[in-house]
Design an enzyme around this catalytic site. Structure first.
Site, PDB file in Angstrom:
ATOM      1  N   LYS A 326     -12.785  -3.391  -1.823  1.00 21.70           N
ATOM      2  CA  LYS A 326     -13.116  -4.113  -0.593  1.00 21.70           C
ATOM      3  C   LYS A 326     -14.608  -4.411  -0.592  1.00 21.70           C
ATOM      4  O   LYS A 326     -15.422  -3.501  -0.640  1.00 21.70           O
ATOM      5  CB  LYS A 326     -12.744  -3.303   0.650  1.00 21.70           C
ATOM      6  CG  LYS A 326     -12.880  -4.093   1.931  1.00 21.70           C
ATOM      7  CD  LYS A 326     -12.480  -3.271   3.143  1.00 21.70           C
ATOM      8  CE  LYS A 326     -12.452  -4.146   4.385  1.00 21.70           C
ATOM      9  NZ  LYS A 326     -13.725  -4.818   4.643  1.00 21.70           N
ATOM     10  N   LEU A 327     -14.934  -5.685  -0.525  1.00 20.75           N
ATOM     11  CA  LEU A 327     -16.319  -6.107  -0.670  1.00 20.75           C
ATOM     12  C   LEU A 327     -17.040  -6.095   0.671  1.00 20.75           C
ATOM     13  O   LEU A 327     -16.455  -6.413   1.721  1.00 20.75           O
ATOM     14  CB  LEU A 327     -16.367  -7.511  -1.283  1.00 20.75           C
ATOM     15  CG  LEU A 327     -15.759  -7.614  -2.689  1.00 20.75           C
ATOM     16  CD1 LEU A 327     -15.670  -9.066  -3.130  1.00 20.75           C
ATOM     17  CD2 LEU A 327     -16.564  -6.802  -3.684  1.00 20.75           C
ATOM     18  N   GLU A 393     -14.910 -13.653  -0.866  1.00 19.32           N
ATOM     19  CA  GLU A 393     -15.965 -12.954  -0.115  1.00 19.32           C
ATOM     20  C   GLU A 393     -17.321 -13.364  -0.675  1.00 19.32           C
ATOM     21  O   GLU A 393     -17.542 -13.316  -1.892  1.00 19.32           O
ATOM     22  CB  GLU A 393     -15.783 -11.447  -0.246  1.00 19.32           C
ATOM     23  CG  GLU A 393     -16.596 -10.638   0.733  1.00 19.32           C
ATOM     24  CD  GLU A 393     -15.818 -10.303   1.996  1.00 19.32           C
ATOM     25  OE1 GLU A 393     -16.375  -9.601   2.850  1.00 19.32           O
ATOM     26  OE2 GLU A 393     -14.666 -10.747   2.121  1.00 19.32           O
ATOM     27  N   PHE A 433     -10.727 -14.219  -4.622  1.00 19.58           N
ATOM     28  CA  PHE A 433      -9.537 -13.402  -4.862  1.00 19.58           C
ATOM     29  C   PHE A 433      -8.234 -14.135  -4.571  1.00 19.58           C
ATOM     30  O   PHE A 433      -7.158 -13.566  -4.722  1.00 19.58           O
ATOM     31  CB  PHE A 433      -9.578 -12.088  -4.066  1.00 19.58           C
ATOM     32  CG  PHE A 433      -9.896 -12.223  -2.613  1.00 19.58           C
ATOM     33  CD1 PHE A 433      -8.997 -12.782  -1.711  1.00 19.58           C
ATOM     34  CD2 PHE A 433     -11.113 -11.760  -2.131  1.00 19.58           C
ATOM     35  CE1 PHE A 433      -9.288 -12.870  -0.367  1.00 19.58           C
ATOM     36  CE2 PHE A 433     -11.427 -11.851  -0.786  1.00 19.58           C
ATOM     37  CZ  PHE A 433     -10.502 -12.417   0.097  1.00 19.58           C
ATOM     38  N   GLU A 493     -17.307  -0.556   0.079  1.00 13.66           N
ATOM     39  CA  GLU A 493     -16.624  -0.574   1.368  1.00 13.66           C
ATOM     40  C   GLU A 493     -15.339   0.237   1.360  1.00 13.66           C
ATOM     41  O   GLU A 493     -14.967   0.822   2.343  1.00 13.66           O
ATOM     42  CB  GLU A 493     -16.301  -2.018   1.752  1.00 13.66           C
ATOM     43  CG  GLU A 493     -17.390  -2.720   2.516  1.00 13.66           C
ATOM     44  CD  GLU A 493     -17.164  -2.610   4.001  1.00 13.66           C
ATOM     45  OE1 GLU A 493     -16.449  -3.430   4.558  1.00 13.66           O
ATOM     46  OE2 GLU A 493     -17.693  -1.667   4.600  1.00 13.66           O
ATOM     47  N   LYS A 498      -2.651  -4.591  -2.119  1.00 14.12           N
ATOM     48  CA  LYS A 498      -1.959  -5.863  -1.899  1.00 14.12           C
ATOM     49  C   LYS A 498      -0.597  -5.866  -2.583  1.00 14.12           C
ATOM     50  O   LYS A 498      -0.414  -5.279  -3.655  1.00 14.12           O
ATOM     51  CB  LYS A 498      -2.807  -7.029  -2.414  1.00 14.12           C
ATOM     52  CG  LYS A 498      -4.075  -7.284  -1.622  1.00 14.12           C
ATOM     53  CD  LYS A 498      -4.807  -8.523  -2.098  1.00 14.12           C
ATOM     54  CE  LYS A 498      -6.037  -8.812  -1.247  1.00 14.12           C
ATOM     55  NZ  LYS A 498      -6.751 -10.026  -1.694  1.00 14.12           N
ATOM     56  N   LYS A 517     -10.345   2.610   3.805  1.00 19.74           N
ATOM     57  CA  LYS A 517     -11.789   2.846   3.824  1.00 19.74           C
ATOM     58  C   LYS A 517     -12.074   4.339   3.746  1.00 19.74           C
ATOM     59  O   LYS A 517     -11.344   5.142   4.309  1.00 19.74           O
ATOM     60  CB  LYS A 517     -12.418   2.276   5.108  1.00 19.74           C
ATOM     61  CG  LYS A 517     -12.519   0.769   5.140  1.00 19.74           C
ATOM     62  CD  LYS A 517     -13.332   0.345   6.357  1.00 19.74           C
ATOM     63  CE  LYS A 517     -13.550  -1.161   6.381  1.00 19.74           C
ATOM     64  NZ  LYS A 517     -14.403  -1.560   7.512  1.00 19.74           N
TER      65      LYS A 517
END
Length: 1006
Positions: A326-327, A393, A433, A493, A498, A517
Site C-alpha cells: 500500500k503506497l 498512486e 496498478f 503504509e 486483491k 495496515k
C-alpha cells in the site's frame, strides 16, 4: 406587449447567462457539449426555500424513530399507514424536486450545486477556511476581535464565552449566533438560487481578502442569519442536511449515481438525466476517455488473515490472491488520448480520487514545459496504444536516498520538478496498478488478472518516472505476515490484498480489495507511556470538547543537571484515535480546571518546547497543561518517522490511544533518551514478534452457557475452582462486587465473589444500606456511575482484595487483619476520606501496613526524587577527575571528556546554524545517526559546539551528506591544531569498543 410566458422565458435565459457565464467554460462551449441540455422556463426559487422546504424538514426527521407522533401517514390500500423516517426524507426531497420541475423547469443543476457542493467539480475551490471567514465577518459586523463575539468567531473550536454548547465546534452555528445579534434582515432575503451561484462563482475566482469581503458584504445585506448559516456550510462544503447524495441522486433519476460514478460530473448528471423515464444505455454506464470517474476503494476488515482471504471468492482450480504494497501517496487516474492538434500527437489528463484536476501539474502533453511527469514518459506507451486510462498512486521518490518519501511532500516535489526537470532530489513517481480503458474499450468488466495483462502489454516502465506496481501471488494466508513485516520495516503504509478474479467496481468498497495496515496490529512496536502537554478542541459531535491531545517527552537526568527545567517537555506526537466516551470522561475528571489557553505571544516555553521555537510554534495546541498536573497516555504506533512538525524531530506514525495510565505520573513518563533506547530495542525485537489482529476495541460477542440442572437433596458435591489458601481476612465483612477484575489478575465477577467467600466474606448484589459495606469495582459501568453520583460510599479496586489475601497468606499462623486502604487501592473516594487514606502510605507511596512486591518497589524507587541533603561539590569532583585521582579515564562514560565536537547540520539538541542570520534553528531534515552520536558524546563527557569557528573544537562529525567536507576544511584552516573530520561511525564504534579509536580509519572524504 410581451406575454407573461415570454417575460418568464427572457428572465430564465438571463439567469442562464448569469449562472453559467463565469466559469472557464463559455456558454457557447456548454451548448456544443450539451446540445440537448434542459432549459428552465422560469426564474429559480428563492435561496431561502432550500432551508425552509428542504434542509430544515430533513434535519427534523434525521434520527427520529417512526411512531404515532412523529411519523407521517400515506394512503395505502387498506387506509393510512405510517411512513418510516427514511420514507419521510425521500418524500421531502421528492416534493422539492417536483416543485422545481413545475415552477422552474428541468434544469435542477443550480439547486444541486448548493445542495451537494462537495460534488460540484465545476466550481473552483474558494480557498477559504473558518479562520479567514471569521476575520471577514468580524470586519463586516464591525466588532472588536477581542470582544466576546469576536473571540467566539476567531476561536470557534474553543468552548467560547456564553455560547450554546451545541454550537461549540460548529463554525457555521457559531456564525449564526453572532450574526443573529446584529442582522440587517430578520426575514428571509430576496436572493434567488441563481444569484447566489453567481456570487459564489465570483467568490471562487478572487483570492484577495478585501475582494472576498465585498462578496460577503453583499450576502450580509441580502440574507438573514439562517440563510447565512447555510451559505457558510456550502462554502466550507460541510453540509448537514440529513440525507446522503445517494438518496438525492436516486430520487432525481434511477441512473444518476451510476453516471456520477463514471463521470464525477454533477452538471452531466443534471443535464443528461433530467427525464427519469429515459434510462442510460449500456455504453453510457461505463467510464469514458477524458472523463473523471470515481475509483474503486479498498475495504478494511478487522479479521484474521485467514478470514480476509476467505472472503474472496475462490474456486477449486484458482485459490490465488494478490498482495501489493500500500503506497503512501495520492490516488491518481491518468487518461491519454490521441490528439493531432497537440505536440507529440497525444493529450493527457490527471484526476485525484476526489476528482481534482492535476493536469496543470503533471502535464497535458509530451512537450508540456510545465510538466512534472508527461515530458519524461514519451517512451512509456506501446506502439499500438492509441488511448488508455490508468489507475495508480502518485508518490514522492527521493533519488538520493532511492526511497519513497512519506505523504505530504508530493505537491512540493512536483512543483520543484516543473522548475528543475532533471533534479536528483525528490520527484513525483507514478506507480500504476490497473488499466481500465484501452484503445476505445472499457476494461472494468474484465477480471483484474486480464486487466493486468493488458497493462503489462501496453506500458514500458520508465525508471523512477512511471512504473508498474508489483504484486506477489499467494495461495495461503501465511504468506501475508512476512510481507507485512517487510513493508513495515521499510516504513511503508501496509498491504492491499486483491482478488485477481474480480471486476473493477466504481466507487465501491468490497471484499475484493482489502487493506491491511500495521497500525491495526497488536504486538508490533512498544506501548509508549507519554505525558500529555496540550489539547485540541474538536468539531461536529466533539465540538467544544478536547478531542485530541499533544504528547511530549520529558527531560533526561543529564539535561536536568545541565540546568534544564525538570518539567520541560519536547513535543512528540498528537493522538486522538482509540478513545472511548469513558476514556474522555476519565481524562476530563483528572484534568478539569488545569488547562490553560495557549497564548502565542507568551508561550509556556518553560514547560513546552514546540518545533520552530517560540516564533513558528508548529503543531501549536489550543490549550496546554503543566506536566505535574497532567496525565500519562499509553500509546501504540506502527513506526517512527522523521518530521519537522514536532520538536523531537521524530514522531509516531498512526499513533493510537490504548489506555490512561492512572498509576503513573509525569516523573515516570517516557523521557527523550528513554524513547531513543526503546526505539532501538523495539527495532531489534521486531523480527521476533508475531502480528495479531487488534480487536481490543471491538465489541465481543457474549457467550452464554446453560447452567447445570441442580436437584435439591442431590448427593453430588458441587466443586468450585481452587481459590488459594482459605483465610478469615474478610470475616464479618459484607462486600458488593460490582465489576470484574483485570489488575493484578483477570477474574470475572463470579470468581471474585467466590474468592471473597473462600476468605470469610459475605456477598450482596446491591447496596442494602448496611453499615461498613465495601463496594468493589474498577470499571465505569452504570451502577458504578450511579453510586459515584450518590456520593454515599467510596469504591475500592479489586487489587485491595488480592493484597489483603496475599498479606494474610504470608503467615497463616497469625490472625488475619484487613489492610487499610491506600491511594492506589481506590477507584473513587469520598472527599472526607482522602486524608485518612493518604496517611496510610509515606510520601513516596510505600505502604506502612503491607509488604510491597518487587514491581511496586521498583516503581516507588523510580518516583523518588534525588536527595538534596548530601553536599556535593561538582567543581571539586571535576578537578579530581581531570587530575586522574578518581580513575574515571578507564570508564566508557568518560571517554569523550575534554573533546569539543561540532556536528555538521545535525540537530543535537542545539539546532542547526542558519547562515542567513546566524541563528540556530530546527533543521529541515534530521540525520538520526548524527543525533544519536551527539547524545553519545554528551553522555560520555564530551561537549558539543554550535559554532564551526570555535577555537576549542577538536573534532567535526559529518553525516551521509559529504558535499560540505571541502568547505569545512577551508573553514578550519585558521585552527591550530586542526580538528579531525570524521564520520558518525567513529563515535558509535568508539562507544561500542569502550575506547577512543584511531580517527584515520574514519576520516571523512568528500
Amino acid at each position: 406587449m410581451a406575454s407573461d410566458t415570454e417575460m418568464r422565458d427572457a428572465e430564465a435565459i438571463e439567469e442562464d447567462e448569469r449562472q453559467y457565464g463565469h466559469g472557464v467554460i463559455t456558454e457557447e462551449e456548454l451548448n456544443a457539449k450539451y446540445p440537448n441540455r434542459p432549459r428552465n422556463h422560469s426564474k429559480t426559487l428563492p435561496f431561502h426555500e432550500l432551508y425552509l422546504a428542504l434542509f430544515n424538514p430533513l434535519n427534523e426527521h434525521r434520527k427520529r424513530p417512526a411512531g404515532p407522533v412523529t411519523a407521517r401517514k400515506k394512503q395505502g390500500k387498506h387506509g393510512p399507514v405510517n411512513l418510516s423516517p427514511h420514507e419521510i426524507r425521500r418524500d421531502i426531497i421528492n416534493r422539492f424536486i417536483s416543485r422545481w420541475r413545475k415552477e422552474v423547469g428541468n434544469d435542477i443543476y443550480p439547486a444541486f450545486r448548493l445542495i451537494l457542493p462537495e460534488k460540484d467539480r465545476d466550481r473552483a475551490m474558494y480557498g477559504l477556511r473558518e479562520k479567514t471567514i471569521g476575520r471577514i465577518l468580524v470586519k463586516i459586523l464591525r466588532i472588536d476581535k477581542d470582544s466576546e463575539d469576536g473571540y467566539n468567531l476567531l476561536n470557534w473550536k474553543l468552548p467560547g464565552q456564553n455560547v450554546k454548547t451545541a454550537m461549540a465546534g460548529d463554525f457555521a452555528g457559531r456564525c449564526f449566533e453572532v450574526i443573529s445579534k446584529r442582522p440587517i434582515r430578520t426575514t428571509p432575503g430576496d436572493m434567488t438560487i441563481a444569484e447566489v451561484n453567481e456570487m459564489l462563482d465570483k467568490l471562487s475566482i478572487v483570492s484577495v481578502e478585501e475582494d472576498q469581503r465585498s462578496v460577503f458584504e453583499e450576502f450580509y445585506r441580502r440574507m438573514n442569519a439562517e440563510e447565512l448559516l447555510w451559505l457558510i456550510r456550502m462554502i466550507l462544503r460541510q453540509m448537514k442536511i440529513g440525507a446522503t447524495e445517494k438518496t438525492i441522486f436516486d430520487i432525481w433519476h434511477p441512473d444518476a449515481e451510476s453516471l456520477f460514478n463514471v463521470s464525477s460530473s454533477l452538471r452531466r448528471v443534471c443535464w443528461e438525466l433530467y427525464d427519469p423515464s429515459i434510462r442510460l444505455e449500456g455504453d453510457d454506464r461505463g467510464i469514458s476517455l477524458m472523463q473523471c470517474f470515481q475509483p474503486q476503494l479498498a475495504a478494511f476488515q478487522m479479521h484474521s488473515f485467514e478470514k480476509i482471504v476467505g472472503k474472496m471468492k475462490q474456486t477449486e482450480d484458482d485459490d490465488a490472491f494478490w498482495i501489493e504494497e500500500k503506497l503512501d501517496g495520492e490516488r491518481m487516474q491518468l487518461h491519454m488520448a490521441e490528439d493531432d492538434s497537440k505536440p507529440g500527437g497525444k493529450s493527457f489528463a490527471f484526476w485525484s480520487r476526489k476528482a481534482k484536476d492535476y493536469t496543470y501539474l503533471y502535464g497535458g502533453t509530451f512537450e508540456d514545459e510545465n510538466s512534472a511527469l508527461t515530458r519524461h514518459i514519451k517512451e512509456a506507451f506501446g506502439d499500438g496504444v492509441r488511448n488508455i486510462i490508468l489507475d495508480g498512486e502518485m508518490i514522492t521518490w527521493d533519488m538520493e536516498q532511492d526511497a519513497m518519501v512519506p505523504f505530504g511532500t508530493l505537491k512540493a516535489a512536483a512543483l520543484s520538478e516543473q522548475r528543475n526537470p532533471f533534479s536528483t532530489g525528490q520527484r513525483p513517481l507514478y506507480r500504476v496498478f490497473d488499466c481500465l480503458y484501452l484503445n476505445d474499450e472499457a476494461l472494468t468488466n474484465y477480471t483484474l488478472r486480464d486487466r493486468r495483462r493488458a497493462l503489462e502489454a501496453s506500458i514500458r516502465p520508465i525508471h523512477r518516472r512511471l512504473e508498474i506496481h508489483m504484486y506477489v501471488e499467494a495461495h495461503s494466508a501465511a504468506k501475508i505476515e512476512p510481507l507485512l513485516r517487510q513493508v513495515v520495516s521499510e516504513a511503508s503504509e501496509g498491504l492491499v490484498i486483491k482478488n485477481p478474479r474480480s471486476p473493477y467496481r466504481l466507487n465501491e468498497r468490497n471484499d475484493d480489495w482489502i487493506k491491511v495496515k500495521p497500525e491495526y496490529m497488536t504486538e508490533f512496536g512498544e506501548a509508549l507511556d507519554c505525558i500529555v502537554i496540550g489539547g485540541y478542541y474538536g468539531s461536529g459531535h466533539r465540538g467544544g470538547k478536547l478531542s485530541s491531545f499533544l504528547c511530549g517527552l520529558r527531560m533526561d537526568q543529564n539535561q536536568i543537571q545541565q540546568g534544564a527545567n525538570p518539567m520541560k517537555c519536547f513535543s512528540f506526537f498528537k493522538v486522538g484515535g482509540g478513545m472511548t466516551a469513558d476514556d474522555y470522561a476519565t481524562i476530563r475528571h483528572h484534568t478539569d480546571g488545569k488547562w490553560h489557553v495557549w497564548d502565542p505571544k507568551k508561550p509556556p516555553s518553560e514547560y513546552i518546547e514546540l518545533a520552530g521555537g517560540d516564533k513558528v510554534q508548529k503543531e501549536r495546541p489550543d490549550v496546554w497543561i503543566r506536566p505535574d498536573e497532567s496525565v500519562v497516555f499509553s500509546v501504540k504506533a506502527a513506526s517512527v518517522s522523521t518530521t519537522e512538525d514536532y520538536r523531537m524531530g521524530l514522531t509516531l506514525r498512526f499513533p493510537r490511544f490504548k489506555k490512561l495510565r492512572t498509576d503513573k505520573d509525569w516523573r515516570s513518563a517516557l523521557s527523550i533518551q528513554g524513547f531513543v533506547d526503546l526505539k532501538n530495542n523495539a527495532e531489534q525485537e521486531q523480527k521476533e514478534k508475531e502480528f495479531k489482529v487488534d480487536d481490543s476495541r471491538r465489541k465481543r460477542q457474549r457467550i452464554t452457557k446453560k447452567k447445570p440442572l441442580t436437584v435439591v437433596g442431590s448427593e453430588e458435591i458441587v466443586r468450585t475452582p481452587y481459590a488459594g489458601p482459605a483465610t478469615k481476612v474478610f470475616e464479618g465483612l459484607t462486600l458488593y462486587i460490582m465489576t470484574d477484575s483485570t489488575v493484578p489478575e483477570r477474574k470475572c465477577k463470579a470468581e471474585l465473589e467466590q474468592l471473597v467467600k473462600a476468605n470469610g466474606g459475605k456477598i450482596v448484589q446491591k447496596d442494602t444500606g448496611v453499615n461498613g459495606l465495601v463496594c468493589v469495582a474498577e470499571k465505569r459501568l452504570v451502577p458504578v456511575v450511579s453510586m459515584q453520583k450518590s456520593a454515599n460510599r467510596s469504591i475500592v479496586r479489586p487489587s485491595w482484595l488480592f493484597d489483603c489475601i496475599r498479606q494474610s497468606e504470608a503467615d497463616l499462623n497469625q490472625p488475619s487483619l484487613l489492610l487499610p486502604y491506600e491511594p492506589n487501592h481506590m477507584f473513587w473516594t469520598l472527599p472526607d476520606e482522602l486524608g485518612q487514606i493518604e496517611a496510610n502510605v509515606d510520601e513516596y507511596g510505600d505502604s506502612f501496613a503491607r509488604d510491597v512486591t518487587v514491581d511496586e518497589l521498583r516503581q516507588i524507587f523510580k518516583g523518588m526524587p534525588l536527595s538534596g541533603r548530601n553536599v556535593f561539590d561538582a567543581t571539586a569532583f571535576l578537578n579530581e577527575a581531570e587530575d586522574g585521582k578518581l580513575g574515571l579515564g578507564q570508564l566508557p562514560g568518560w571517554m569523550f571528556h575534554g573533546l569539543v565536537v561540532y556536528f555538521d547540520k545535525a540537530d543535537t539538541g542545539n539546532g542547526m546554524l542558519d547562515d542567513t542570520n546566524g541563528e540556530y534553528v530546527q533543521p529541515h531534515s534530521v540525520d538520526l545517526d548524527l543525533r544519536l552520536a551527539g547524545q553519545v558524546v554528551t553522555f560520555a563527557g564530551g561537549k558539543l559546539s554550535t559554532d564551526l569557528d570555535g577555537k576549542d573544537i577538536t573534532h567535526v562529525v559529518v553525516g551521509r551528506d559529504r558535499t560540505r567536507v571541502k568547505d569545512i576544511r577551508r573553514g578550519l584552516q585558521r585552527h591550530s591544531p586542526l580538528p579531525r573530520i570524521v564520520t558518525a561511525d567513529w563515535v558509535h564504534d568508539s562507544w561500542k569498543e569502550k575506547t577512543l579509536l584511531d580517527e584515520e580509519r574514519y576520516a571523512a572524504s568528500p
